[in-house]
Design a protein around this motif. Structure first.
Motif, PDB file in Angstrom:
ATOM      1  N   ILE A  99       1.438  -0.997   0.484  1.00 53.30           N
ATOM      2  CA  ILE A  99      -0.451   0.301   0.204  1.00 53.30           C
ATOM      3  C   ILE A  99       1.086   1.419   0.191  1.00 53.30           C
ATOM      4  CG2 ILE A  99      -1.652  -1.089   0.718  1.00 53.30           C
ATOM      5  CD1 ILE A  99      -0.932   0.385   3.263  1.00 53.30           C
ATOM      6  N   ALA A 100       0.249   2.266  -0.592  1.00 52.86           N
ATOM      7  CA  ALA A 100       0.703   3.376  -0.519  1.00 52.86           C
ATOM      8  C   ALA A 100       0.719   4.955  -0.472  1.00 52.86           C
ATOM      9  CB  ALA A 100       2.342   3.511  -2.128  1.00 52.86           C
ATOM     10  N   VAL A 101       0.848   5.566  -0.506  1.00 52.36           N
ATOM     11  CA  VAL A 101       0.400   7.167  -0.720  1.00 52.36           C
ATOM     12  C   VAL A 101       0.074   7.679  -1.645  1.00 52.36           C
ATOM     13  CG1 VAL A 101      -0.451   9.888  -0.051  1.00 52.36           C
ATOM     14  CG2 VAL A 101      -0.007   7.539   1.863  1.00 52.36           C
ATOM     15  N   ALA A 102       0.362   8.731  -2.193  1.00 54.39           N
ATOM     16  CA  ALA A 102       0.358   9.326  -3.722  1.00 54.39           C
ATOM     17  C   ALA A 102      -0.627  10.398  -3.427  1.00 54.39           C
ATOM     18  CB  ALA A 102      -0.175   9.258  -5.210  1.00 54.39           C
ATOM     19  N   SER A 103       0.726  11.820  -3.342  1.00 53.39           N
ATOM     20  CA  SER A 103      -0.348  13.075  -2.784  1.00 53.39           C
ATOM     21  C   SER A 103       0.055  14.331  -3.455  1.00 53.39           C
ATOM     22  CB  SER A 103      -0.601  13.174  -1.352  1.00 53.39           C
ATOM     23  OG  SER A 103      -0.559  14.563  -1.121  1.00 53.39           O
ATOM     24  N   ALA A 104      -0.571  15.319  -3.694  1.00 57.75           N
ATOM     25  CA  ALA A 104      -0.433  16.387  -5.032  1.00 57.75           C
ATOM     26  C   ALA A 104       0.003  17.447  -3.201  1.00 57.75           C
ATOM     27  CB  ALA A 104      -1.599  16.986  -5.268  1.00 57.75           C
ATOM     28  N   GLY A 105       0.415  16.752  -2.120  1.00 58.29           N
ATOM     29  CA  GLY A 105       0.608  17.832  -1.049  1.00 58.29           C
ATOM     30  C   GLY A 105       2.412  17.597  -1.622  1.00 58.29           C
ATOM     31  N   GLN A 106       3.246  18.804  -0.685  1.00 59.08           N
ATOM     32  CA  GLN A 106       4.511  18.235  -0.092  1.00 59.08           C
ATOM     33  C   GLN A 106       4.870  17.789   0.418  1.00 59.08           C
ATOM     34  OE1 GLN A 106       2.863  21.254  -0.884  1.00 59.08           O
ATOM     35  NE2 GLN A 106       4.093  21.672  -2.974  1.00 59.08           N
ATOM     36  N   ARG A 107       5.774  16.839   0.953  1.00 56.86           N
ATOM     37  CA  ARG A 107       6.518  16.055   1.582  1.00 56.86           C
ATOM     38  C   ARG A 107       6.411  15.554   3.161  1.00 56.86           C
ATOM     39  NH1 ARG A 107       7.972  10.786   0.871  1.00 56.86           N
ATOM     40  NH2 ARG A 107       8.378  11.183  -1.155  1.00 56.86           N
ATOM     41  N   LYS A 108       6.827  16.720   3.093  1.00 56.16           N
ATOM     42  CA  LYS A 108       6.918  17.557   4.594  1.00 56.16           C
ATOM     43  C   LYS A 108       5.597  17.695   5.401  1.00 56.16           C
ATOM     44  CE  LYS A 108       8.540  21.071   7.482  1.00 56.16           C
ATOM     45  NZ  LYS A 108       8.257  22.677   8.172  1.00 56.16           N
ATOM     46  N   ILE A 109       4.549  18.166   4.633  1.00 51.11           N
ATOM     47  CA  ILE A 109       3.242  18.012   4.899  1.00 51.11           C
ATOM     48  C   ILE A 109       2.744  16.785   4.798  1.00 51.11           C
ATOM     49  CG2 ILE A 109       0.977  19.350   4.657  1.00 51.11           C
ATOM     50  CD1 ILE A 109       3.196  20.564   5.826  1.00 51.11           C
ATOM     51  N   VAL A 110       2.720  16.083   3.888  1.00 51.67           N
ATOM     52  CA  VAL A 110       2.018  14.616   4.033  1.00 51.67           C
ATOM     53  C   VAL A 110       2.897  13.788   5.571  1.00 51.67           C
ATOM     54  CG1 VAL A 110       1.500  12.911   2.159  1.00 51.67           C
ATOM     55  CG2 VAL A 110       1.797  14.744   1.697  1.00 51.67           C
ATOM     56  N   GLU A 111       3.753  13.464   5.298  1.00 50.64           N
ATOM     57  CA  GLU A 111       4.366  12.800   6.119  1.00 50.64           C
ATOM     58  C   GLU A 111       3.622  13.203   7.755  1.00 50.64           C
ATOM     59  OE1 GLU A 111       8.873  12.605   6.168  1.00 50.64           O
ATOM     60  OE2 GLU A 111       8.309  11.408   3.901  1.00 50.64           O
ATOM     61  N   ALA A 112       3.889  14.288   7.725  1.00 55.49           N
ATOM     62  CA  ALA A 112       3.244  15.211   9.370  1.00 55.49           C
ATOM     63  C   ALA A 112       1.521  14.961   9.698  1.00 55.49           C
ATOM     64  CB  ALA A 112       3.391  16.546   8.930  1.00 55.49           C
ATOM     65  N   THR A 113       0.503  14.617   8.602  1.00 57.08           N
ATOM     66  CA  THR A 113      -0.205  14.682   8.415  1.00 57.08           C
ATOM     67  C   THR A 113      -0.611  13.410   9.031  1.00 57.08           C
ATOM     68  OG1 THR A 113      -0.749  16.528   6.477  1.00 57.08           O
ATOM     69  CG2 THR A 113      -2.718  14.507   7.132  1.00 57.08           C
ATOM     70  N   LEU A 114       0.209  12.215   8.196  1.00 54.08           N
ATOM     71  CA  LEU A 114      -0.093  11.192   8.494  1.00 54.08           C
ATOM     72  C   LEU A 114      -0.092  10.409   9.641  1.00 54.08           C
ATOM     73  CD1 LEU A 114       1.285   9.467   4.628  1.00 54.08           C
ATOM     74  CD2 LEU A 114      -1.114   9.531   5.613  1.00 54.08           C
ATOM     75  N   ARG A 115       1.183  11.135  10.295  1.00 50.27           N
ATOM     76  CA  ARG A 115       1.930  11.000  11.627  1.00 50.27           C
ATOM     77  C   ARG A 115       0.945  11.285  12.733  1.00 50.27           C
ATOM     78  NH1 ARG A 115       7.127  12.485  10.110  1.00 50.27           N
ATOM     79  NH2 ARG A 115       6.456  14.398  11.047  1.00 50.27           N
ATOM     80  N   SER A 116       0.415  12.464  12.127  1.00 48.08           N
ATOM     81  CA  SER A 116      -0.067  13.018  13.107  1.00 48.08           C
ATOM     82  C   SER A 116      -1.466  12.339  13.904  1.00 48.08           C
ATOM     83  CB  SER A 116      -1.100  14.771  12.855  1.00 48.08           C
ATOM     84  OG  SER A 116      -1.886  14.781  11.548  1.00 48.08           O
ATOM     85  N   ILE A 117      -2.491  11.327  12.965  1.00 49.35           N
ATOM     86  CA  ILE A 117      -3.405  10.447  12.782  1.00 49.35           C
ATOM     87  C   ILE A 117      -2.834   9.491  12.618  1.00 49.35           C
ATOM     88  CG2 ILE A 117      -4.302  12.291  11.073  1.00 49.35           C
ATOM     89  CD1 ILE A 117      -5.094  10.390   8.813  1.00 49.35           C
ATOM     90  N   GLY A 118      -2.080   9.079  13.155  1.00 45.60           N
ATOM     91  CA  GLY A 118      -1.385   7.550  13.633  1.00 45.60           C
ATOM     92  C   GLY A 118      -0.988   6.258  12.626  1.00 45.60           C
ATOM     93  N   ILE A 119      -0.957   7.085  11.334  1.00 45.61           N
ATOM     94  CA  ILE A 119      -1.192   5.769  10.092  1.00 45.61           C
ATOM     95  C   ILE A 119       0.235   6.073   9.772  1.00 45.61           C
ATOM     96  CG2 ILE A 119      -3.422   5.495   9.932  1.00 45.61           C
ATOM     97  CD1 ILE A 119      -3.408   7.513   8.079  1.00 45.61           C
ATOM     98  N   GLU A 120       0.660   6.556   9.482  1.00 47.06           N
ATOM     99  CA  GLU A 120       2.090   6.842   8.643  1.00 47.06           C
ATOM    100  C   GLU A 120       2.895   5.415   8.562  1.00 47.06           C
ATOM    101  OE1 GLU A 120       6.419   9.534   8.604  1.00 47.06           O
ATOM    102  OE2 GLU A 120       5.792   9.285  10.360  1.00 47.06           O
ATOM    103  N   GLY A 121       2.571   4.534   9.330  1.00 47.35           N
ATOM    104  CA  GLY A 121       3.863   3.294   8.808  1.00 47.35           C
ATOM    105  C   GLY A 121       2.991   2.558   8.398  1.00 47.35           C
TER     106      GLY A 121
END
Length: 219
Positions: A123-145
């Motif tokens: 599974i992957a994430v493909a986002s139109a956002g910037q990496r710093k923001i995308v990773e921070a977002t996923l981390r903030s909701i507990g699913i980055e890993g």
């Protein structure tokens, strides 16, 4: 995993009719699909622009939530006939977004699918956002890993609706595009998946009838 989480996963799996689909990998959009970020992005852009005496109407932004940052900036200039420094506004908006990151919430039905798929298919994430923001977002909701790969607009020549993001995610996962299933919440993302020759699920119809989904509020 507790019974509540199991029940949410089961309901989400059924709502998205995944038992009837064949796929070897799954690619998720981030903003609006995995994470309810629209109002936070709006506040960040609004406040950054207001510091330059530029107003950003909520209803105008709400109609363009699938846009990349570059597309948003181009549209603001075209529609409101204003001038500003993209890099300066982008940097300030990033600071403001990070300051509000605790207000980001998961889109529970879609996040539940990611949790259910973790460890069973790539599974992957493909986002139109910037990496710093995308990773921070996923981390903030507990699913980055959960994700094997995270691809952002900084990794490709063109954002959505071009297929570049999805094609790169499939390549990094080692799966043919046609074998990938995409979860998206925007017209631009759905078009990008189509151009990538991937089956796509538009999460919006499911979310509007899902009790766990909270409608966006721009304020």
């Amino acid at each position: 995993m507790n019974d509540t989480a199991n029940n949410l996963e089961d309901r989400a799996w059924s709502a998205f009719e995944l038992s009837d689909r064949a796929f070897e990998a799954v690619i998720f959009d981030c903003d609006g699909t995995l994470a309810d970020t629209a109002c936070i992005h709006y506040r960040a852009f609004r406040n950054a622009l207001s510091e330059q005496d530029i107003a950003l109407p909520a209803d105008w932004y709400g109609e363009r939530t699938g846009y990349s940052r570059a597309m948003i900036f181009d549209a603001i200039r075209a529609d409101f006939h204003v001038k500003f420094d993209d890099a300066a506004i982008a940097h300030r908006a990033e600071q403001l977004y990070v300051d509000m990151i605790d207000d980001v919430a998961p889109v529970d039905p879609v996040a539940a699918i990611a949790r259910r798929l973790y460890g069973s298919v790539p599974i992957a994430v493909a986002s139109a956002g910037q990496r710093k923001i995308v990773e921070a977002t996923l981390r903030s909701i507990g699913i980055e890993g959960l994700f094997d790969q995270i691809v952002t607009v900084e990794d490709v020549p063109h954002g959505k609706p071009e297929p570049d993001l999805f094609l790169l995610a499939a390549k990094k996962l080692g799966v043919a595009p046609r074998a990938c299933l995409v979860f998206e919440d925007s017209d631009e993302g759905m078009e990008a998946a189509k151009r990538a020759d991937m089956e796509a699920i538009d999460v919006r119809p499911v979310l509007t009838r899902t009790p766990e989904w909270q409608k966006r509020s721009f304020s």
